[in-house]
Enzyme design. Structure first.
Site, PDB file in Angstrom:
ATOM      1  N   TYR A 163       6.230-143.096 161.504  1.00  0.00           N
ATOM      2  CA  TYR A 163       6.436-142.872 160.115  1.00  0.00           C
ATOM      3  C   TYR A 163       7.068-144.386 159.636  1.00  0.00           C
ATOM      4  O   TYR A 163       6.691-145.087 158.662  1.00  0.00           O
ATOM      5  CB  TYR A 163       7.677-141.646 159.857  1.00  0.00           C
ATOM      6  CG  TYR A 163       8.017-141.578 158.463  1.00  0.00           C
ATOM      7  CD1 TYR A 163       7.225-140.884 157.669  1.00  0.00           C
ATOM      8  CD2 TYR A 163       9.306-141.969 158.184  1.00  0.00           C
ATOM      9  CE1 TYR A 163       7.508-140.481 156.352  1.00  0.00           C
ATOM     10  CE2 TYR A 163       9.732-141.868 156.782  1.00  0.00           C
ATOM     11  CZ  TYR A 163       9.001-140.995 155.854  1.00  0.00           C
ATOM     12  OH  TYR A 163       9.264-140.700 154.599  1.00  0.00           O
ATOM     13  N   LYS A 167       5.185-146.924 157.235  1.00  0.00           N
ATOM     14  CA  LYS A 167       5.438-147.271 155.646  1.00  0.00           C
ATOM     15  C   LYS A 167       5.880-148.677 155.751  1.00  0.00           C
ATOM     16  O   LYS A 167       5.735-149.223 154.514  1.00  0.00           O
ATOM     17  CB  LYS A 167       6.715-146.382 155.348  1.00  0.00           C
ATOM     18  CG  LYS A 167       6.533-144.919 155.266  1.00  0.00           C
ATOM     19  CD  LYS A 167       6.133-144.329 154.027  1.00  0.00           C
ATOM     20  CE  LYS A 167       5.984-142.918 153.785  1.00  0.00           C
ATOM     21  NZ  LYS A 167       5.538-142.560 152.435  1.00  0.00           N
ATOM     22  N   PRO A 292      19.049-142.689 163.061  1.00  0.00           N
ATOM     23  CA  PRO A 292      19.814-143.895 162.628  1.00  0.00           C
ATOM     24  C   PRO A 292      21.324-143.481 162.500  1.00  0.00           C
ATOM     25  O   PRO A 292      21.548-142.273 162.219  1.00  0.00           O
ATOM     26  CB  PRO A 292      19.171-143.917 161.186  1.00  0.00           C
ATOM     27  CG  PRO A 292      17.627-143.471 161.215  1.00  0.00           C
ATOM     28  CD  PRO A 292      17.918-142.439 162.262  1.00  0.00           C
TER      29      PRO A 292
HETATM   30  P1  NAD Z   1       6.427-133.297 151.719  1.00  0.00           P
HETATM   31  O1  NAD Z   1       6.111-133.210 153.066  1.00  0.00           O
HETATM   32  O2  NAD Z   1       7.236-132.115 151.083  1.00  0.00           O
HETATM   33  O3  NAD Z   1       5.322-133.841 150.895  1.00  0.00           O
HETATM   34  C1  NAD Z   1       4.154-134.683 151.366  1.00  0.00           C
HETATM   35  C2  NAD Z   1       2.814-134.082 151.000  1.00  0.00           C
HETATM   36  O4  NAD Z   1       1.805-134.738 151.136  1.00  0.00           O
HETATM   37  C3  NAD Z   1       2.559-132.689 151.363  1.00  0.00           C
HETATM   38  O5  NAD Z   1       2.141-131.754 150.080  1.00  0.00           O
HETATM   39  C4  NAD Z   1       1.685-133.000 152.308  1.00  0.00           C
HETATM   40  O6  NAD Z   1       0.694-131.796 152.377  1.00  0.00           O
HETATM   41  C5  NAD Z   1       0.761-134.255 151.867  1.00  0.00           C
HETATM   42  N1  NAD Z   1       0.066-134.835 152.661  1.00  0.00           N
HETATM   43  C6  NAD Z   1       0.489-135.148 154.183  1.00  0.00           C
HETATM   44  N2  NAD Z   1      -0.483-135.812 154.410  1.00  0.00           N
HETATM   45  C7  NAD Z   1      -1.555-136.087 153.477  1.00  0.00           C
HETATM   46  C8  NAD Z   1      -2.962-136.576 153.681  1.00  0.00           C
HETATM   47  N3  NAD Z   1      -3.260-137.319 154.622  1.00  0.00           N
HETATM   48  N4  NAD Z   1      -3.901-136.504 152.595  1.00  0.00           N
HETATM   49  C9  NAD Z   1      -3.408-135.753 151.530  1.00  0.00           C
HETATM   50  N5  NAD Z   1      -1.947-135.168 151.282  1.00  0.00           N
HETATM   51  C10 NAD Z   1      -1.262-135.346 152.623  1.00  0.00           C
HETATM   52  O7  NAD Z   1       7.488-134.777 151.663  1.00  0.00           O
HETATM   53  P2  NAD Z   1       8.358-135.182 150.489  1.00  0.00           P
HETATM   54  O8  NAD Z   1       9.786-134.939 150.587  1.00  0.00           O
HETATM   55  O9  NAD Z   1       7.972-134.404 148.971  1.00  0.00           O
HETATM   56  O10 NAD Z   1       7.958-136.674 150.512  1.00  0.00           O
HETATM   57  C11 NAD Z   1       6.923-137.176 149.501  1.00  0.00           C
HETATM   58  C12 NAD Z   1       7.113-138.735 149.688  1.00  0.00           C
HETATM   59  O11 NAD Z   1       8.292-139.316 149.333  1.00  0.00           O
HETATM   60  C13 NAD Z   1       6.438-139.055 151.170  1.00  0.00           C
HETATM   61  O12 NAD Z   1       5.648-140.018 150.907  1.00  0.00           O
HETATM   62  C14 NAD Z   1       7.699-139.515 152.055  1.00  0.00           C
HETATM   63  O13 NAD Z   1       7.494-140.563 152.726  1.00  0.00           O
HETATM   64  C15 NAD Z   1       8.486-139.932 150.631  1.00  0.00           C
HETATM   65  N6  NAD Z   1      10.288-139.926 150.983  1.00  0.00           N
HETATM   66  C16 NAD Z   1      10.737-138.734 150.655  1.00  0.00           C
HETATM   67  C17 NAD Z   1      11.732-138.722 150.932  1.00  0.00           C
HETATM   68  C18 NAD Z   1      12.840-137.513 150.764  1.00  0.00           C
HETATM   69  O14 NAD Z   1      13.925-137.339 151.373  1.00  0.00           O
HETATM   70  N7  NAD Z   1      12.271-136.412 150.374  1.00  0.00           N
HETATM   71  C19 NAD Z   1      12.758-139.766 151.411  1.00  0.00           C
HETATM   72  C20 NAD Z   1      11.992-141.069 151.787  1.00  0.00           C
HETATM   73  C21 NAD Z   1      10.492-141.179 151.272  1.00  0.00           C
HETATM   74  N1  UDP Z   2      20.220-133.123 161.516  1.00  0.00           N
HETATM   75  C1  UDP Z   2      21.206-132.297 161.991  1.00  0.00           C
HETATM   76  N2  UDP Z   2      20.731-131.182 162.056  1.00  0.00           N
HETATM   77  C2  UDP Z   2      19.491-130.396 161.745  1.00  0.00           C
HETATM   78  C3  UDP Z   2      18.688-131.246 161.010  1.00  0.00           C
HETATM   79  C4  UDP Z   2      19.037-132.908 161.160  1.00  0.00           C
HETATM   80  O1  UDP Z   2      22.042-132.788 162.456  1.00  0.00           O
HETATM   81  O2  UDP Z   2      19.412-129.484 161.736  1.00  0.00           O
HETATM   82  C5  UDP Z   2      20.824-134.648 161.440  1.00  0.00           C
HETATM   83  C6  UDP Z   2      19.639-135.671 162.068  1.00  0.00           C
HETATM   84  O3  UDP Z   2      19.903-135.909 163.409  1.00  0.00           O
HETATM   85  C7  UDP Z   2      20.053-136.951 161.033  1.00  0.00           C
HETATM   86  C8  UDP Z   2      20.515-136.394 159.698  1.00  0.00           C
HETATM   87  O4  UDP Z   2      20.892-134.911 160.142  1.00  0.00           O
HETATM   88  O5  UDP Z   2      20.929-137.727 161.680  1.00  0.00           O
HETATM   89  C9  UDP Z   2      19.062-136.259 158.840  1.00  0.00           C
HETATM   90  O6  UDP Z   2      18.050-135.778 159.461  1.00  0.00           O
HETATM   91  P1  UDP Z   2      16.867-135.350 158.271  1.00  0.00           P
HETATM   92  O7  UDP Z   2      15.894-135.099 159.298  1.00  0.00           O
HETATM   93  O8  UDP Z   2      17.290-134.587 157.165  1.00  0.00           O
HETATM   94  O9  UDP Z   2      16.462-136.877 157.789  1.00  0.00           O
HETATM   95  P2  UDP Z   2      16.364-138.439 158.284  1.00  0.00           P
HETATM   96  O10 UDP Z   2      17.526-139.264 157.413  1.00  0.00           O
HETATM   97  O11 UDP Z   2      16.829-138.637 159.968  1.00  0.00           O
HETATM   98  O12 UDP Z   2      15.133-138.809 158.219  1.00  0.00           O
END
Ligand code: NAD
Ligand code: UDP
Length: 329
Positions: A163, A167, A292
């Site tokens: 991941y 990214k 992290p």
């Molecule tokens: P999510 O897993 O709910 O959504 C991801 C979506 O992408 C899903 O609908 C999944 O089916 C689709 N997908 C995965 N692989 C695919 C592929 N090869 N082709 C087409 N569709 C595909 O996650 P989210 O939280 O909604 O995250 C959305 C975006 O934001 C992601 O790119 C994620 O890396 C980024 N992001 C989210 C967070 C967060 O905290 N939510 C933080 C940092 C980055």
């Molecule tokens: N974490 C936790 N309990 C859980 C799920 C996650 O203590 O049931 C912790 C995880 O180890 C991390 C933080 O919560 O330190 C955030 O985790 P998450 O998977 O939400 O996102 P991350 O920022 O690590 O991608």
């Protein structure tokens, strides 16, 4: 040449920015993608969502699935895709560590091949493209808060690398497509974002802990719970993404989007226990590899360049997320 005063130019620019567009949202059935599709449709835009339903669901799209302005296509963005659209939000990629580690090779492919396919489309159509990047590009950061110029501290061969490095390479591709082909790119580094519609079995900390608390099951704290995260409510995040997309000025840097208020995971757990009035007990379990230790965004650039900052505090956002999860379990 027709002369225009500056207020008229401003108005014309605003109209240009606010015009109705046809927008492609990859990952449109996911947590953030489905909220974004709803927002864009409610603003009058036509939205084409693309998703392979790896972590996304049709249920996430219940509100707009029958709206004539909305369309969804079952497609894996690792394969080329064509549609006539005016802008692309590239959100496709599982975001929960548990989900993206299930099939790490596919995760890297989604980031890298998916980005190439979407960037090629943006290049061909000469349209803007926004990348949903992540605070994971900073890895286990040695500085706090994390500002955009910090290059990060990522284990390139660890279990999170599919991941994190995926990214990071996507960001490289975005900036090279700008330098080499003049593609109008926007890169948002998203910090932990939460809210209604997170999957019950998503695996991220907020949904996990809320579901456990609502079921009076043990609250799993990985490690000793002193690691920190900064949690942003989804609506704040989406307003930042849309502002970044709308900005006409070229922004030659990734932009951090997140809530700068930092909480330890233990503090988060206590807050969730209080808000759910739960009888659950805390259970410490081993910390996953490469987890992290801290996360806190510097949002100086977002404030200066987008006039954006989050407004929903954790307690308020958690209450709304608890309501949603309680209704679904
Ligand atoms: P999510 O897993 O709910 O959504 C991801 C979506 O992408 C899903 O609908 C999944 O089916 C689709 N997908 C995965 N692989 C695919 C592929 N090869 N082709 C087409 N569709 C595909 O996650 P989210 O939280 O909604 O995250 C959305 C975006 O934001 C992601 O790119 C994620 O890396 C980024 N992001 C989210 C967070 C967060 O905290 N939510 C933080 C940092 C980055
Ligand atoms: N974490 C936790 N309990 C859980 C799920 C996650 O203590 O049931 C912790 C995880 O180890 C991390 C933080 O919560 O330190 C955030 O985790 P998450 O998977 O939400 O996102 P991350 O920022 O690590 O991608």
């Amino acid at each position: 040449m027709i002369k225009t005063d500056s207020s008229r130019v401003h108005l014309m620019n605003e109209r240009k920015v606010e015009r109705i567009m046809r927008i492609l949202v990859t990952g449109g059935a996911g947590f953030l993608g489905s909220h974004l599709c709803e927002d864009l449709v409610s603003e009058g835009h036509k939205v084409l969502a693309v998703d392979n339903f790896y972590t996304g669901t049709v249920e996430n799209l219940t509100k707009i699935i029958n709206d004539p302005k909305f369309e969804i296509v079952d497609h894996d963005i690792c394969m080329p895709f064509h549609a006539d659209v005016d802008a692309i939000y590239n959100l496709a990629c599982p975001a929960s560590p548990i989900q993206y580690q299930k099939n790490p090779v596919q995760t890297t492919k989604t980031s890298v091949l998916g980005a190439i396919n979407m960037l090629d489309l943006a290049r061909k159509l000469e349209i803007p493209i926004l990348q949903a990047s992540t605070s994971e590009v900073y890895g286990d950061p040695a500085v706090s808060p994390q500002f955009e110029e910090y290059w990060g501290n990522v284990n390139p061969v660890g279990i999170r690398a599919c991941y994190d490095e995926g990214k990071r390479l996507t960001e490289t591709l975005f900036f090279d497509y700008r330098r080499q082909y003049n593609v109008k790119i926007k890169v948002a580094r998203i910090f932990n974002t939460y809210g209604p519609k997170m999957q019950i079995d998503d695996g991220r900390v907020i949904s996990n802990l809320i579901v456990q608390a609502l079921r009076d099951k043990p609250i799993t704290i990985y490690g000793d719970g002193t690691q920190t995260r900064s949690f942003c409510y989804f609506s704040d995040l989406l307003s930042g993404l849309k502002l970044l997309m709308k900005t006409e000025a070229l922004i030659h840097t990734p932009i951090n989007l997140g809530n700068p208020i930092e909480f330890s995971i233990l503090e988060l757990a206590h807050l969730i226990l209080e808000l759910t009035n739960s009888n659950s007990k805390i259970q410490f379990v081993p910390l996953p590899l490469d987890d992290p230790k801290q996360r806190k965004p510097s949002i100086k650039k977002a404030i200066e360049l987008l006039d954006w900052k989050p407004s929903i505090q954790l307690e308020e956002g958690l209450a709304l997320t608890i309501q949603d999860l309680a209704a679904r379990i």
